[in-house]
Design a protein around this motif. Structure first.
Motif, PDB file in Angstrom:
ATOM      1  N   SER A 318       0.694  -0.951   0.014  1.00 47.16           N
ATOM      2  CA  SER A 318       0.283   0.191   0.334  1.00 47.16           C
ATOM      3  C   SER A 318       0.649   1.429  -0.482  1.00 47.16           C
ATOM      4  O   SER A 318       0.289   1.976  -0.140  1.00 47.16           O
ATOM      5  N   ILE A 319       2.304   0.873   0.208  1.00 46.69           N
ATOM      6  CA  ILE A 319       3.258   2.521   0.325  1.00 46.69           C
ATOM      7  C   ILE A 319       2.926   3.330  -1.399  1.00 46.69           C
ATOM      8  O   ILE A 319       3.072   4.380  -1.530  1.00 46.69           O
ATOM      9  N   PHE A 320       3.543   2.540  -2.181  1.00 48.41           N
ATOM     10  CA  PHE A 320       2.758   2.678  -3.688  1.00 48.41           C
ATOM     11  C   PHE A 320       1.744   3.394  -3.632  1.00 48.41           C
ATOM     12  O   PHE A 320       1.310   4.378  -5.209  1.00 48.41           O
ATOM     13  N   LEU A 321       0.474   2.939  -3.930  1.00 50.72           N
ATOM     14  CA  LEU A 321      -0.902   3.060  -3.448  1.00 50.72           C
ATOM     15  C   LEU A 321      -0.894   4.466  -2.723  1.00 50.72           C
ATOM     16  O   LEU A 321      -1.292   5.082  -3.908  1.00 50.72           O
ATOM     17  N   ILE A 393      -9.234  -4.389  -4.399  1.00 47.31           N
ATOM     18  CA  ILE A 393     -10.882  -3.336  -5.826  1.00 47.31           C
ATOM     19  C   ILE A 393      -9.822  -2.671  -5.565  1.00 47.31           C
ATOM     20  O   ILE A 393     -10.274  -0.817  -6.746  1.00 47.31           O
ATOM     21  N   GLY A 394      -9.372  -1.961  -4.109  1.00 49.87           N
ATOM     22  CA  GLY A 394      -9.094   0.118  -4.008  1.00 49.87           C
ATOM     23  C   GLY A 394      -8.154  -0.047  -5.174  1.00 49.87           C
ATOM     24  O   GLY A 394      -7.905   1.306  -5.819  1.00 49.87           O
ATOM     25  N   HIS A 395      -7.101  -0.322  -5.344  1.00 45.80           N
ATOM     26  CA  HIS A 395      -6.158  -1.465  -6.818  1.00 45.80           C
ATOM     27  C   HIS A 395      -6.217  -0.827  -7.542  1.00 45.80           C
ATOM     28  O   HIS A 395      -5.584   0.174  -8.613  1.00 45.80           O
ATOM     29  N   VAL A 396      -7.319  -1.657  -7.755  1.00 47.02           N
ATOM     30  CA  VAL A 396      -8.097  -1.666  -9.573  1.00 47.02           C
ATOM     31  C   VAL A 396      -8.698  -0.190  -9.830  1.00 47.02           C
ATOM     32  O   VAL A 396      -8.167   0.946 -10.501  1.00 47.02           O
ATOM     33  N   ILE A 397      -9.474   0.523  -8.075  1.00 51.15           N
ATOM     34  CA  ILE A 397     -10.169   1.405  -8.704  1.00 51.15           C
ATOM     35  C   ILE A 397      -8.620   2.796  -8.512  1.00 51.15           C
ATOM     36  O   ILE A 397      -8.852   3.182  -9.278  1.00 51.15           O
ATOM     37  N   ASN A 398      -7.919   2.741  -8.130  1.00 49.45           N
ATOM     38  CA  ASN A 398      -6.674   3.523  -8.254  1.00 49.45           C
ATOM     39  C   ASN A 398      -6.070   3.823  -9.545  1.00 49.45           C
ATOM     40  O   ASN A 398      -5.872   4.310  -9.991  1.00 49.45           O
ATOM     41  N   ILE A 399      -5.892   2.734  -9.736  1.00 54.07           N
ATOM     42  CA  ILE A 399      -5.352   2.175 -11.244  1.00 54.07           C
ATOM     43  C   ILE A 399      -6.193   3.409 -12.421  1.00 54.07           C
ATOM     44  O   ILE A 399      -5.620   3.658 -13.461  1.00 54.07           O
ATOM     45  N   LEU A 400      -7.112   2.837 -12.254  1.00 56.17           N
ATOM     46  CA  LEU A 400      -8.812   3.728 -13.808  1.00 56.17           C
ATOM     47  C   LEU A 400      -8.888   5.494 -13.204  1.00 56.17           C
ATOM     48  O   LEU A 400      -8.935   6.151 -14.314  1.00 56.17           O
ATOM     49  N   ALA A 401      -8.262   5.946 -11.948  1.00 52.89           N
ATOM     50  CA  ALA A 401      -7.999   7.513 -11.645  1.00 52.89           C
ATOM     51  C   ALA A 401      -7.195   7.784 -11.906  1.00 52.89           C
ATOM     52  O   ALA A 401      -7.126   8.866 -12.837  1.00 52.89           O
ATOM     53  N   MET A 402      -6.078   6.829 -12.098  1.00 53.19           N
ATOM     54  CA  MET A 402      -4.706   7.792 -12.299  1.00 53.19           C
ATOM     55  C   MET A 402      -4.851   7.503 -14.220  1.00 53.19           C
ATOM     56  O   MET A 402      -4.412   8.243 -14.931  1.00 53.19           O
ATOM     57  N   VAL A 403      -5.282   6.627 -15.108  1.00 55.36           N
ATOM     58  CA  VAL A 403      -5.845   6.498 -16.536  1.00 55.36           C
ATOM     59  C   VAL A 403      -7.107   7.781 -16.514  1.00 55.36           C
ATOM     60  O   VAL A 403      -6.388   9.048 -18.046  1.00 55.36           O
ATOM     61  N   ALA A 404      -7.999   7.896 -15.509  1.00 56.55           N
ATOM     62  CA  ALA A 404      -8.641   8.974 -16.165  1.00 56.55           C
ATOM     63  C   ALA A 404      -7.894  10.528 -16.223  1.00 56.55           C
ATOM     64  O   ALA A 404      -8.269  11.184 -17.060  1.00 56.55           O
ATOM     65  N   ALA A 442     -13.044  11.769  -8.019  1.00 54.90           N
ATOM     66  CA  ALA A 442     -13.798  11.070  -7.256  1.00 54.90           C
ATOM     67  C   ALA A 442     -13.689   9.833  -7.208  1.00 54.90           C
ATOM     68  O   ALA A 442     -13.871   8.895  -6.645  1.00 54.90           O
ATOM     69  N   ILE A 443     -13.069   9.030  -8.326  1.00 52.40           N
ATOM     70  CA  ILE A 443     -12.772   7.750  -8.480  1.00 52.40           C
ATOM     71  C   ILE A 443     -11.877   7.491  -7.558  1.00 52.40           C
ATOM     72  O   ILE A 443     -12.492   6.957  -7.096  1.00 52.40           O
ATOM     73  N   VAL A 444     -10.951   8.165  -7.362  1.00 50.54           N
ATOM     74  CA  VAL A 444      -9.874   8.358  -6.373  1.00 50.54           C
ATOM     75  C   VAL A 444     -10.722   8.211  -4.521  1.00 50.54           C
ATOM     76  O   VAL A 444      -9.843   6.804  -4.040  1.00 50.54           O
ATOM     77  N   GLY A 445     -11.187   9.068  -4.754  1.00 50.59           N
ATOM     78  CA  GLY A 445     -11.880   8.610  -3.309  1.00 50.59           C
ATOM     79  C   GLY A 445     -12.930   7.830  -3.371  1.00 50.59           C
ATOM     80  O   GLY A 445     -12.708   6.498  -2.182  1.00 50.59           O
TER      81      GLY A 445
END
Length: 556
Positions: A318-321, A393-404, A442-445
């Protein structure tokens, strides 16, 4: 949220709900003060100190990292030496000194360089004296946050004996944190950006002073808490004892006398486990050793350390997250500075206030996940969503936020190019609505709504009982390390590429930085999957009925 329905005992005993208004009042004031100076720090450094944009984000990340690392030190000091009341009182005063000094920097013109247009190449940089005063102010304010935020939460919970009363207190504590943060991110930032920095910081001074006064006024109602000794000292003792006794035996340790400590303990292990055998020497008792020391620890302390070692690889994922979130938050403020932030003809959203969308999204997602998604998931497949699944799931959503974020920044740069080609080259303001930034925020949230409570649940369930009270502080430690790593990565990218120009981000490629963050997230997610696959729950029985009720409000 039931404090109003719980009557105080007839006897005038210390602690309980009599102390509640003083502690919550102090939490509100301290949160307003800390949020008021930290939420808009990047804009303050750029607009008032002529610090270049990327340098300002690096300073901001270092300070926010300190805000999240210092609470660990504050908790250790309170537990080991002085008790919670003394630590909170002293560090609330230190916080007050820091905010007063910040107010002076915004009021006295000689303490900052002459004003200059944002993005200009000819701005005068701060002098050594001006930097010195600024850094001392930020250091004092950050120390104040570290010594009060989690220590006062522990002190508040210690006022109650019943677990349900403690749970109600924590609900109010986190509600107060959210409410104070939202006020800071909106009202105080608006005052700083549109009226004056002196008034905005002055409000922080008043809030801090009132909170300190309220906290001290409640002293006669508080239940005193004596230093209990930090469990981290036990961990250190195991390591030191193992090193000092490493030459005691060269073979196996079978048939030796292992120290069990207090015979009344519920710890059932009579011999050490086979994993990490090099640590077992720490619990071997010689004839003249009858109590714990830096040469001897109990079997329970030894096994507690082994549990920590097992969970550390999973914790490290979770550090790099947190690092990608730190980079994202800082760069989002820089984006907002260059975009159209008008809501209607008269209101302009301050750039620092955009992060409130992340805060609101996290709070709403935690509520929806806790009250609707988790029960529905359990009814659908007859299994609860485990902490490991929530973190994943949080990891995956965070990746999607970076893409957005990368896609939106590509769009912003395209608008910059079109705008410049139409006759206004060099303009730092882009005719593109800043509301585009709300989507990735919002996606990051939402991602934080999954992985932060998931981490709290995992650490609370899996950490040794002696460390259970500090398990939630591991989230703060993760965030702090993430801010420092974010600063290092930003500096590396700035030095080795042209993506992050210091003067005007319109001349750079922030989209590539977001793509890099997405790649870091993907690689880190792969690392997480490996660690999660190898991890075995120590307290697996707790996951069926204790998974989401107690951690729904612990994300910030």
């Amino acid at each position: 949220m039931e404090a109003a329905h719980i009557s105080s005992p007839l006897k005038h005993e210390k602690g309980g709900w009599t102390s509640f208004p003083f502690i919550i009042g102090a939490v509100m004031g301290l949160t307003l003060a800390s949020g008021g100076w930290s939420a808009n720090l990047i804009v303050f450094l750029i607009s008032e100190y002529n610090i270049k944009s990327i340098a300002a984000t690096q300073i901001n990340n270092v300070i926010l990292g300190c805000n999240n690392l210092f609470p660990i030190a504050g908790a250790i000091i309170a537990d080991s030496f002085f008790g919670s009341f003394s630590v909170v009182a002293v560090f609330a005063f230190i916080s007050l000194l820091g905010v007063i000094l910040l107010t002076l920097t915004s009021t006295i013109h000689s303490l900052r360089p002459p004003l200059c247009a944002v993005g200009s190449y000819a701005c005068q940089t701060p002098s050594h004296l001006q930097y010195g005063v600024l850094y001392r102010a930020l250091s004092l304010a950050s120390l104040g946050v570290g010594g009060t935020r989690f220590t006062i939460a522990t002190m508040g919970a210690d006022q109650f004996d019943q677990p349900n009363h403690q749970a109600i207190f924590f609900n109010w504590y986190f509600l107060t944190l959210y409410l104070g943060s939202i006020i800071s991110y909106t009202a105080i930032i608006y005052i700083q950006d549109n009226i004056s920095w002196s008034l905005g910081f002055g409000i922080c001074v008043i809030a801090n002073a009132i909170s300190l006064a309220v906290f001290l006024l409640g002293k006669r109602f508080y239940r005193p808490s004596k230093p209990k000794g930090s469990p981290f000292m036990s961990i250190a003792r195991v390591v030191v004892a193992a090193i000092r006794k490493r030459k005691m035996l060269s073979g196996n340790c079978q048939g030796l006398d292992y120290y069990h400590g207090d015979t009344s303990t519920k710890f059932q292990v009579r011999t050490p486990t086979e994993n990490f055998r090099f640590l077992n020497f720490a619990a071997i008792r010689t004839e003249d050793e009858n109590q714990p020391s830096w040469k001897l620890c109990t079997l329970e302390e030894l096994e507690d350390l082994k549990i920590l070692i097992k969970i550390m690889p999973l914790w490290s994922t979770s550090i790099f997250l947190s690092t990608t979130i730190a980079i994202f938050n800082s760069l989002t403020i820089l984006q907002a500075l260059t975009m159209d932030r008008h809501l209607g003809p008269h209101f302009k959203v301050p750039p620092g206030s955009f992060l409130v969308f992340n805060l609101v999204a996290t709070a709403l997602s935690i509520f929806i996940i806790d009250r609707f998604l988790l029960p529905a998931w359990k009814n659908l497949i007859c299994q609860t969503l485990t902490p490991l699944q929530r973190i994943g799931i949080g990891h995956v959503i965070n990746i999607l936020a970076m893409v957005a974020s990368a896609l939106i920044e590509s769009r912003r740069l395209h608008v910059v190019e079109t705008h410049n080609s139409n006759g206004t080259p060099g303009s730092s303001i882009v005719p593109m609505s800043g509301l585009w930034l709300v989507l990735p925020l919002a996606i990051v949230g939402v991602g934080e709504g999954f992985h932060f409570p998931g981490q709290v649940a995992l650490y609370y369930q899996e950490f040794p009982s002696s460390l259970r009270s500090t398990s939630t502080a591991m989230i703060s430690l993760l965030i702090g390390i993430g801010f420092y790593l974010g600063t290092a990565i930003t500096n590396l990218v700035r030095r080795s590429t042209g993506w992050l120009p210091n003067n005007n981000i319109n001349d750079g490629r922030l989209d590539n930085v977001f793509w890099l963050s997405a790649v870091i997230g993907v690689v880190n997610f792969g690392y997480y999957l490996v660690c999660a696959k190898l991890f075995k729950y120590q307290n697996v029985e707790k996951h069926d009925d204790h998974d989401h009720g107690e951690v729904s409000s612990i994300a910030h």
